[in-house]
Scaffold this motif. Sequence first.
Motif, PDB file in Angstrom:
ATOM      1  N   GLU A  44      31.894  46.536 106.132  1.00 27.00           N
ATOM      2  CA  GLU A  44      31.658  47.964 105.931  1.00 27.00           C
ATOM      3  C   GLU A  44      32.146  48.388 104.550  1.00 27.00           C
ATOM      4  N   GLU A  46      34.367  50.445 102.294  1.00 23.89           N
ATOM      5  CA  GLU A  46      35.687  51.019 102.543  1.00 23.89           C
ATOM      6  C   GLU A  46      36.195  51.747 101.299  1.00 23.89           C
ATOM      7  N   CYS A 109      40.970  61.515 101.349  1.00 21.65           N
ATOM      8  CA  CYS A 109      39.592  61.540 100.830  1.00 21.65           C
ATOM      9  C   CYS A 109      38.983  60.152 100.746  1.00 21.65           C
ATOM     10  N   GLU A 111      37.247  58.606 103.155  1.00 19.45           N
ATOM     11  CA  GLU A 111      36.103  58.411 104.047  1.00 19.45           C
ATOM     12  C   GLU A 111      34.812  58.618 103.293  1.00 19.45           C
ATOM     13  N   LYS A 112      33.913  57.664 103.402  1.00 16.47           N
ATOM     14  CA  LYS A 112      32.670  57.728 102.634  1.00 16.47           C
ATOM     15  C   LYS A 112      31.794  58.911 103.040  1.00 16.47           C
ATOM     16  N   GLU A 113      31.968  59.395 104.264  1.00 17.47           N
ATOM     17  CA  GLU A 113      31.139  60.515 104.732  1.00 17.47           C
ATOM     18  C   GLU A 113      31.442  61.808 103.981  1.00 17.47           C
ATOM     19  N   LEU A 114      32.560  61.849 103.260  1.00 18.86           N
ATOM     20  CA  LEU A 114      32.945  63.057 102.522  1.00 18.86           C
ATOM     21  C   LEU A 114      32.175  63.216 101.215  1.00 18.86           C
ATOM     22  N   TYR A 115      31.450  62.188 100.798  1.00 18.25           N
ATOM     23  CA  TYR A 115      30.886  62.168  99.462  1.00 18.25           C
ATOM     24  C   TYR A 115      29.372  62.374  99.454  1.00 18.25           C
ATOM     25  N   LEU A 116      28.918  63.090  98.414  1.00 19.27           N
ATOM     26  CA  LEU A 116      27.499  63.410  98.276  1.00 19.27           C
ATOM     27  C   LEU A 116      26.786  62.532  97.253  1.00 19.27           C
ATOM     28  N   TRP A 118      26.600  59.160  94.706  1.00 17.52           N
ATOM     29  CA  TRP A 118      27.028  57.767  94.616  1.00 17.52           C
ATOM     30  C   TRP A 118      26.382  57.076  93.425  1.00 17.52           C
TER      31      TRP A 118
END
Length: 128
Positions: A44, A46, A109, A111-116, A118
């Motif tokens: 995954e 991370e 901060c 967690e990858k779900e927090l980011y818009l 990449w």
Amino acid sequence: QVQVVESGGGLVQAGESLRLSCTVSGLTFDDRRMGWFRQAPGKEREGVACMNWRPGQENTYYADSVEGQFTISRDNAKNTLYLEMKSLNSEDTAMYYCAAAPMTNWGMCLEKELYLYWGQGTQVTVSS
């Protein structure tokens, strides 16, 4: 249009150091969350280091696995985020990604779900 571009990856020997760079353009918000993530084959993605930032204030977080080994920093004048990595070992081999998002709080901060936004990633390979 937001652009996130990583650079600085490569092939290094175990025990060596490497610095990754991430240049971000097009962000329209001052309060920012910036992070470094990595993904090894079959694993995954991370979070390894992140920073919550607004002008004059910041905090940082690190994954337990890299605490004391990696350092996240930024250069506002260059719109650049860095990841200094030392004492690299084979477990650090991965594709490294930079990510950005508006900051909503000063909390953890990683967690990858927090980011818009990449980047495409930069490969780090550590040979033993």
